[in-house]
Every structure is written in C-alpha cells, then in structure tokens.
Motif scaffolding. Structure first.
Motif, short mmCIF file in Angstrom:
data_model
loop_
_atom_site.label_atom_id
_atom_site.label_comp_id
_atom_site.label_asym_id
_atom_site.label_seq_id
_atom_site.Cartn_x
_atom_site.Cartn_y
_atom_site.Cartn_z
N VAL A 217 0.86 -1.19 0.00
CA VAL A 217 0.00 0.00 0.00
C VAL A 217 0.89 1.23 0.00
N THR A 218 0.62 2.17 -0.91
CA THR A 218 1.51 3.32 -1.03
C THR A 218 0.80 4.47 -1.72
N CYS A 219 1.54 5.54 -1.99
CA CYS A 219 0.97 6.71 -2.68
C CYS A 219 2.11 7.56 -3.23
N GLY A 220 1.76 8.47 -4.14
CA GLY A 220 2.72 9.43 -4.68
C GLY A 220 3.88 8.77 -5.41
N ARG A 221 5.08 9.31 -5.21
CA ARG A 221 6.26 8.80 -5.89
C ARG A 221 6.53 7.33 -5.55
N MET A 222 6.13 6.93 -4.36
CA MET A 222 6.41 5.57 -3.92
C MET A 222 5.62 4.52 -4.70
N VAL A 223 4.59 4.94 -5.45
CA VAL A 223 3.89 4.00 -6.33
C VAL A 223 4.85 3.47 -7.39
N ASN A 224 5.61 4.37 -8.00
CA ASN A 224 6.58 3.95 -9.02
C ASN A 224 7.64 3.03 -8.43
N PHE A 225 8.13 3.36 -7.24
CA PHE A 225 9.14 2.54 -6.60
C PHE A 225 8.58 1.16 -6.24
N SER A 226 7.33 1.13 -5.81
CA SER A 226 6.69 -0.14 -5.45
C SER A 226 6.48 -1.02 -6.68
N GLU A 227 6.16 -0.40 -7.81
CA GLU A 227 6.03 -1.16 -9.06
C GLU A 227 7.37 -1.80 -9.45
N LYS A 228 8.45 -1.05 -9.29
CA LYS A 228 9.77 -1.60 -9.62
C LYS A 228 10.10 -2.78 -8.72
N ALA A 229 9.77 -2.65 -7.44
CA ALA A 229 10.01 -3.76 -6.52
C ALA A 229 9.16 -4.96 -6.88
N TRP A 318 18.24 8.07 2.45
CA TRP A 318 17.09 8.42 3.30
C TRP A 318 15.77 7.96 2.68
N VAL A 319 15.62 8.15 1.39
CA VAL A 319 14.33 7.88 0.72
C VAL A 319 14.09 6.37 0.62
N PRO A 320 12.86 5.91 0.89
CA PRO A 320 12.55 4.50 0.64
C PRO A 320 12.85 4.15 -0.82
N SER A 321 13.46 3.00 -1.04
CA SER A 321 13.90 2.62 -2.39
C SER A 321 13.21 1.32 -2.82
N PRO A 322 13.22 1.03 -4.12
CA PRO A 322 12.69 -0.27 -4.56
C PRO A 322 13.37 -1.44 -3.87
N GLN A 323 14.66 -1.31 -3.61
CA GLN A 323 15.38 -2.39 -2.95
C GLN A 323 14.88 -2.61 -1.52
N LYS A 324 14.60 -1.52 -0.81
CA LYS A 324 14.07 -1.64 0.55
C LYS A 324 12.66 -2.22 0.55
N ILE A 325 11.88 -1.87 -0.44
CA ILE A 325 10.51 -2.41 -0.55
C ILE A 325 10.57 -3.90 -0.84
#
Length: 336
Positions: A217-229, A318-325
């Motif tokens: 579950v996410t929003c904003g820029r993190m949607v793109n990062f979550s898709e990559k993950a 600092w920013v949540p990354s696809p790797q962290k997800i």
C-alpha cells in the motif's frame, strides 16, 4: 488518449477548468512570472512550469502573483472561497504549509462544519512536496500525513498523468477544501491521459497490479518505486497487490482490507518519517480490522525519523527505495 507528463496534465486541466468556470482563480508566488524575468510576465509560468499561458488567457484578476507569504496566500484563498470564488492557491514548497496552518486547520477545514453547512469553502491548495531533487531539509518533506489528520480536508496525491487530470478536475468542481500534493520528481512522468471530461472520484484507490502473496500500500512517488520492486519480485514468482491510494482523506479502507484478507501480508510504503505517519495509521487499520487475516507482522518502509539530508548520497539513502521495498516483502513472506 493523449500521452503527456503530469506537469502538462495539471496545466491543461487548469486551462480547461478556468475556461469552463469563471469563478476559478489562481494565486501564488511567481505563478505569473515574477522576479523580473526577461521575455514578459510569463517567462517562467511558475518555477514548476504549471501555470504557463494562464495569465495571457485569463488576465491579472484571475492569475495573481503574490508576496512571499503563505499565510497571505492561503488566507486570501479562504476569503475568496467564502465569497463564492473557487481559488487555487499554489504553495511553491509544501514544507512551508506550517506558516498557514491556522488558516487551513482552524479556518478552511472547519468553515462548513461551524456554520452548520450554510457556507462552503471550495479552495484547492496545491502543495509541491517530496525528496529526490537535492533540495535539503526545508524543501523536501512529505507532510501529507499531518494534513490527513485534520478533519474537514480532502488530501490528494496523484501518481500518474491520468490521475493528475482526473483528481484535479474533481477537486476544482467540488465544494470542499482540497490539499492537492504534487511530487516535484513526478512532474516529468509521462502516461496516457483520457481525452475530454475526466473526473476521478476521491476515496477510490487504484489497483496498480495484482498478486496473491503480499499487499503493498503506497501513494505518490512511492507508487513507481513499489512497481519496480514488484517487477523484481515477480521474476522470482512472488506476486504482489500494489495499491495506489490516490487520496488519503478519504481513505479507501475497503481496498486495503480486501487485499490484505486475500494475501495475508502487508507492506506499507510511505515517503515520510515513521512516527505518527500514514504508514503507522494504515498498519493500525489493518491490525484493528483484519488482524485474523495476517500471516506475518506488517512491514513499514519509510524514511528515518530525521531531517532529510542535502548531500545526494545521503538523500538517496534516506528515501525508501525499490530495494528496501523488495526486502520488506521478502521479510513478510519469510515470517509466515
């Protein structure tokens, strides 16, 4: 459908809606041109390029450069909304919303309630937010959780050009105050945008992709990062539901709970510090209403509880990354 950036989707929507409704006006710092830029008053169209051509089309009474005073910008929007206008107030950086919190929290959010529904305040406040452009601790924050916590406000975070158009149109035609968050790194993102009249209702999350192993579950820029993950995980046979909230107030609780009840595992990705955050709120929602469905403790992927660094390498860390997800999903899978 046309292909355009989020920046162009916002600009075209402002053009179309201001032409449709003469009560809509735009005000903010440098939304006309400002700063004595060469080439006329619209040389820059705002530093984010989301107001080009508006001044030439609608004139100085509807496109207004303001002093550098967020309290004045939002206060003027509040008064204009009460007087029957539909103001769009642009805050160049969401970080400075604190300067106008009284106008938002104690006034705009409460007018309709305190006057028994006899008045309305259709003000749209556009806030440019987020890390990723090396703009340091005072210009990179994600403050949507703070505003989501204030009753009386709608809080919107588009992640695609289509949603930028649909959600902004909905905001401009509604009768409630809307906090419209635009991530500064997403302005150049391209995608399909429906032609003609397009409205996206608030409180309806978007299922970005489906999978039976975990819910992200996410929003904003993190949607793109979550898709990559999710793409990386899919290569290993791990399927994830990826839910783009679109709005945090109202929140589509049903979409979240339905997904978690099906997958049994939850990862919440939130570009803000963890304490009293959107991620913490969603985890509490699931723990309260879908605890028996959980096969593992929920995972939060957020920024650390610290200011955002200026140094590029530190900001990236600092920013949540696809790797962290991806790692968080693997942890909930390993836990049960």
């Amino acid at each position: 459908m046309a292909i355009m950036t989020i920046r162009d989707a916002i600009l075209q929507t402002l053009h179309a809606e201001m032409e449709r409704d003469p009560d809509i006006l735009l005000l903010g710092e440098d939304v006309v041109g400002g700063n004595g830029t060469a080439g006329g008053p619209e040389a820059i169209g705002g530093i984010w390029g989301t107001s080009g051509g508006l001044y030439a089309k609608f004139g100085p009474d509807r496109v207004i450069d303001t002093p550098i005073s967020e309290s004045a910008i939002v206060g003027a929007a509040a008064g204009a909304a009460l007087a029957g206008k539909r103001p769009v107030a642009e805050l160049m950086f969401a970080d400075f919303v604190g300067v106008s919190l009284d106008q938002i929290w104690n006034q705009i959010a409460k007018f309709r309630y305190m006057f028994g529904g006899k008045t309305r305040c259709p003000a749209v406040i556009r806030l440019v937010y987020g890390a990723g452009m090396n703009t340091a601790a005072q210009h990179s924050q994600s403050v949507y959780a703070m505003l989501t916590a204030m009753p009386g406000l709608k809080v919107v975070l588009p992640a695609t050009p289509a949603d930028a158009k649909g959600l902004l149109t909905e905001a401009l035609r509604g009768d409630d105050p809307v906090m419209f968050f635009e991530h500064k790194t997403l302005y150049g993102v391209k995608g399909e945008v429906p032609d003609g009249d397009h409205r996206q209702r608030f409180g309806e999350a978007r299922m970005v992709r489906e999978g039976g192993d975990a819910t992200i579950v996410t929003c904003g820029r993190m949607v793109n990062f979550s898709e990559k993950a999710a793409d990386k995980l899919a290569a290993d046979g791990i399927g994830c539901d990826v839910i783009d909230l679109r709005t945090t107030s109202p929140l589509d609780e049903e979409a979240i709970l339905d997904s978690v009840e099906a997958t049994g595992r939850l990862v919440v990705v939130d570009e803000s510090p963890p304490r009293c955050s959107l991620a913490a709120d969603i985890c509490a929602l699931v723990a309260t209403k879908a605890f028996s469905s959980l096969k593992a403790p929920p995972e939060l992927v957020t920024g650390p509880h610290s200011p955002i660094p200026f140094a590029r390498e530190l900001e990236r860390a600092w920013v949540p990354s696809p790797q962290k997800i991806e790692a968080a999903v693997r942890r909930v899978l390993a836990a049960g």
